[in-house]
Design an enzyme around this catalytic site. Structure first.
Site, short mmCIF file in Angstrom:
data_model
loop_
_atom_site.label_atom_id
_atom_site.label_comp_id
_atom_site.label_asym_id
_atom_site.label_seq_id
_atom_site.Cartn_x
_atom_site.Cartn_y
_atom_site.Cartn_z
N ARG A 15 22.43 33.22 -112.43
CA ARG A 15 22.56 32.36 -111.26
C ARG A 15 21.74 32.89 -110.09
O ARG A 15 21.73 32.26 -109.03
CB ARG A 15 24.01 32.29 -110.82
CG ARG A 15 24.83 31.16 -111.47
CD ARG A 15 26.19 31.31 -110.94
NE ARG A 15 27.13 30.29 -110.89
CZ ARG A 15 28.03 30.01 -111.83
NH1 ARG A 15 27.95 30.55 -113.00
NH2 ARG A 15 28.98 29.14 -111.60
N LYS A 38 28.73 21.40 -117.93
CA LYS A 38 28.24 22.53 -118.74
C LYS A 38 29.27 22.90 -119.83
O LYS A 38 28.89 23.14 -120.97
CB LYS A 38 27.98 23.76 -117.86
CG LYS A 38 26.90 23.57 -116.83
CD LYS A 38 26.53 24.90 -116.18
CE LYS A 38 27.66 25.53 -115.40
NZ LYS A 38 27.93 24.93 -114.09
N ARG A 82 30.20 25.96 -103.45
CA ARG A 82 29.55 26.28 -104.73
C ARG A 82 28.18 25.60 -104.84
O ARG A 82 27.24 26.18 -105.37
CB ARG A 82 30.47 25.87 -105.89
CG ARG A 82 31.63 26.85 -106.06
CD ARG A 82 32.84 26.20 -106.69
NE ARG A 82 32.76 26.08 -108.12
CZ ARG A 82 33.62 25.35 -108.85
NH1 ARG A 82 34.58 24.69 -108.26
NH2 ARG A 82 33.51 25.29 -110.15
N ARG A 113 41.90 24.52 -111.78
CA ARG A 113 41.28 25.75 -111.27
C ARG A 113 41.41 25.80 -109.76
O ARG A 113 41.22 24.80 -109.09
CB ARG A 113 39.80 25.79 -111.66
CG ARG A 113 39.57 26.38 -113.03
CD ARG A 113 38.14 26.24 -113.48
NE ARG A 113 37.14 26.66 -112.52
CZ ARG A 113 35.85 26.75 -112.78
NH1 ARG A 113 35.41 26.45 -114.00
NH2 ARG A 113 34.99 27.12 -111.87
N ARG A 130 39.47 17.53 -112.59
CA ARG A 130 39.45 18.36 -113.80
C ARG A 130 40.77 19.11 -114.02
O ARG A 130 41.33 19.68 -113.10
CB ARG A 130 38.31 19.37 -113.68
CG ARG A 130 38.26 20.37 -114.82
CD ARG A 130 36.91 20.95 -115.00
NE ARG A 130 36.52 21.85 -113.93
CZ ARG A 130 35.34 22.48 -113.91
NH1 ARG A 130 34.47 22.29 -114.87
NH2 ARG A 130 35.05 23.28 -112.90
P1 AMP Z 1 31.88 28.82 -113.38
O1 AMP Z 1 33.05 28.82 -114.30
O2 AMP Z 1 30.58 29.03 -114.12
O3 AMP Z 1 31.85 27.64 -112.46
O4 AMP Z 1 32.04 30.11 -112.44
C1 AMP Z 1 33.15 30.26 -111.58
C2 AMP Z 1 32.89 31.36 -110.58
O5 AMP Z 1 32.67 32.61 -111.26
C3 AMP Z 1 31.65 31.19 -109.70
O6 AMP Z 1 31.89 30.36 -108.58
C4 AMP Z 1 31.38 32.64 -109.31
O7 AMP Z 1 32.29 33.09 -108.33
C5 AMP Z 1 31.70 33.39 -110.59
N1 AMP Z 1 30.50 33.50 -111.47
C6 AMP Z 1 30.34 32.95 -112.71
N2 AMP Z 1 29.13 33.26 -113.22
C7 AMP Z 1 28.50 34.02 -112.27
C8 AMP Z 1 27.22 34.62 -112.17
N3 AMP Z 1 26.30 34.49 -113.15
N4 AMP Z 1 26.92 35.34 -111.06
C9 AMP Z 1 27.82 35.48 -110.08
N5 AMP Z 1 29.04 34.91 -110.07
C10 AMP Z 1 29.39 34.18 -111.15
#
Ligand code: AMP
Length: 217
Positions: free
Chosen positions: A88, A13, A171, A160, A127
């Site tokens: 999400r 993404k 996840r 990360r 990553r």
């Molecule tokens: P990402 O960078 O999109 O993989 O997001 C990393 C983490 O941020 C996720 O595993 C969640 O803990 C939190 N997070 C990001 N976007 C959301 C969302 N729309 N709703 C809830 N938690 C989120």
């Protein structure tokens, strides 16, 4: 162009978002990046979000929706936006529909990136990200020239804390449980475009671009 990019962790993404932003000049609204910025600034929101993120769990809807709403109502989103990582959950999807309707910026398409688990695991554990300019590397597929150092700006790379196989499993479970229903929700409106993201980056980009160009026709 009002679009949303979806896909499990490691689907690409971030990489596709970079290209979309460069090609179409629309703001990139990534809820994950927004949370990480809050964490590094040690805000109240960041402290609350970190506990969930460290476990690979979703941050509660109320907090997340407010944060994204605040961003989407800014002026630069009037000319289009790319949402990444939000919504999400079904509650977030409904909130998004409401806020974009009120702002007169309805969603036009959802690019859904699809990849097998083994490939995701390789991408996630390899990553590395630049602390300074956010350039993304991968020790398996796209290493930096000097280990641990960004080719673009010379700053240190980091991994990360949630980029482990264990966290990936959590996840993905969250994705299946919470986010797949979101796709179903938007599918009924005919907005979902599936893309095979297990291909090479340039081939994925070709498919994504083709889908987006079709929207402009
Ligand atoms: P990402 O960078 O999109 O993989 O997001 C990393 C983490 O941020 C996720 O595993 C969640 O803990 C939190 N997070 C990001 N976007 C959301 C969302 N729309 N709703 C809830 N938690 C989120």
């Amino acid at each position: 162009m009002n679009i949303l990019i979806m896909g499990p962790a490691g689907a690409g993404k971030g990489t596709m978002s970079e290209r979309i932003v460069e090609e179409y000049g629309i703001p990139h609204i990534s809820s994950g990046d927004m949370f990480r910025a809050e964490i590094s600034e040690k805000t109240e929101l960041g402290v609350a979000a970190q506990a969930y993120m460290n476990q690979g769990l979703l941050v509660p809807d109320e907090v997340t929706i407010q944060m994204v709403k605040h961003r989407l109502t800014k002026d630069d989103c009037k000319k289009g936006y790319l949402l990444d990582g939000f919504p999400r959950t079904l509650a977030q999807a409904e909130a998004l529909e409401k806020m974009t309707r009120e702002e007169g910026i309805p969603l036009q398409a959802i690019i859904c990136l699809e990849v097998e688990f083994d490939e995701l695991a390789k991408r996630i554990t390899g990553r590395r990200i630049c602390k300074h300019c956010n350039e993304i590397y991968n020790v398996n597929f796209k290493p930096s020239k000097v280990e641990g150092i960004c080719d673009v700006c010379g700053h240190e790379l980091f991994q990360r804390s949630d980029d482990t196989v264990e966290q990936l499993k959590v996840r993905l479970q969250e994705y299946e449980k919470q986010t797949v229903p979101v796709l179903e929700y938007f599918k009924d409106a005919g907005l979902v475009i599936k893309v095979n993201a297990g291909q090479k980056i340039d081939d994925v980009w070709k498919d994504v671009k083709e889908a987006l160009e079709a929207l402009n026709d």
